[in-house]
Design a protein around this motif. Structure first.
Motif: not given
Lengths: 272, 272
Positions: A162, A169, B29, B57-59
């Motif tokens: 991922y 970020q 994340r 948080a996505a992945g």
């Protein structure tokens, strides 16, 4: 001889086709944290200004207010001499690539003003060019036509399962690496002894766990309370904290903690 | 001789009294991006689970699902032997401090499994302890009682006029530095030539040989001579040298050299 102290030019941040105002705002905050000032947008999806940007910008408000918008990447980068493009994936393009640290050092080579050999001469020998960091849209990243405008493709050695960073970020990561490159280039070199003493790493197998330390602190503090150590109760909190800091700073081994328990025990025996 | 390949333990991330679920999600994340897995919360303001965390948080979804909650920092860190605490400000505490890069290297010293001197022996000589990175709440940061539980205070050399990082950005910065420390420690040392060639995406074996380049340069220079390019013969040597430097700097592949031959040929055809 040139002796003027010229501040370094800071890299421009260019966001190509950014989608969410929140991310643009958060990117501005990260830029401000790292001392970057010039934010440029190429065709932001929701137009500009975007009311979602300012709340997320926090202390980077002024960067948002001065953000400029361009119709094409070539226009946004018109005054840039060296540009790095951030990408989550490798490209099948004949372009140089580097990790963020190497890329940041290259940026600093071009935009930083480093007085070489300051002990001998304050002559300014390099730097002073405009540089830029380029980031693509949230969903898709940069397309190859955008990447080939850059001098270097930045590939980030992240978790291969991922690797996709949030846009802000990604901006922080590059801005931070640039700031550290500047920080390390402009700090006086440390002697080996200074570096060693600033780290002081103990053999790892011996370090006490936090649980062991906590148990010791409680025992120590109870002993001190019982012994009437804290005559002024107002000061007790601060004194306990400083005692903890003292013992923690020493990085006790399990063996030492056990010895210290023995010390407490022995001392309390004496008291009776 | 121990030859088993043991994966490094990755640092635990401990958020003390986090306020916003969105930031907890974004931190997860960033952890996932950098390969960290263990997230622990101490008294999250809005309880746990928090529905605001998952979308950000996505992945890092799985990290959020496995997040654990504790009543005190000492409990959250019970199995940790080495902990670094991130802070936007310096403290008047007798505790060691380090910048994020030095702190990440210390973390790696304790949690990483580095085969020392791999050419001589694959013996695993160090590492394998649990480590943690500690972060305070968004509004106030860590209080001093929390800081003194840590071994090292991480102070980040950010823009002094606005050093306050978003919580998830702070997590990314430390997680990234740890990842780079691992990356640099576990990569085989590269020769200078390898470092240079690794900065090119192009496989090095495709690079044109000096013979191929020489042949191309001669052809180019002959073409220019024939075309009366060098009107002032004094300058010809320097101009030719600069042209060679230009093409060499591009590090042409054999295929590209062959294309350039075609270019010269085509241009010369036009001239006639």
């Amino acid at each position: 001889m040139i002796t003027a102290v010229v501040p370094p030019l800071t890299p421009i941040v260019i966001l190509a086709r950014p989608q969410m105002g929140e991310n643009i705002g958060a990117a501005a905050r990260a830029m401000m944290n790292c001392g970057l000032v010039d934010l440029r947008l190429v065709n932001p999806r929701d137009g500009w200004p975007n009311p979602a940007a300012l709340p997320m910008a926090a202390g980077g408000k002024e960067i948002i207010e001065k953000t400029t918008v361009f119709q094409s990447l070539a226009e946004a980068a018109h005054d840039v001499s060296f540009m790095v493009a951030a990408s989550a994936r490798r490209r099948d393009l004949p372009i140089k690539s580097a990790d963020p640290r190497a890329a940041a050092n290259m940026l600093w080579e071009y935009d930083g003003i480093t007085p070489k050999a300051p002990a001998i001469s304050a002559k300014v020998v390099k730097g002073g060019l405009r540089t830029a960091m380029l980031f693509g849209p949230e969903a898709s990243g940069l397309d190859n036509d955008e990447v080939v405008l850059a001098d270097v493709l930045v590939t980030v050695p992240l978790n291969p399962t991922y690797p996709s960073l949030n846009l802000a970020q990604a901006v922080l990561l590059m801005a931070w690496e640039w700031r550290m490159a500047m920080h390390l280039a402009t700090q006086p070199a440390k002697s080996e002894v200074e570096v060693l003493s600033s780290q002081m790493i103990m053999p790892v197998e011996q370090l006490a766990s936090i649980e062991e330390r906590e148990f010791f602190f409680h025992r120590l503090e109870n002993g001190l309370d019982e012994g009437g150590f804290f005559t002024v109760s107002d000061m007790a909190t601060a004194v306990k904290r400083n005692l903890r800091a003292f013992f923690t700073r020493a990085m006790p081994s399990s063996q030492e903690i056990s010895t210290l328990h023995g010390v407490i025990q022995a001392l309390m025996r004496c008291r009776k």
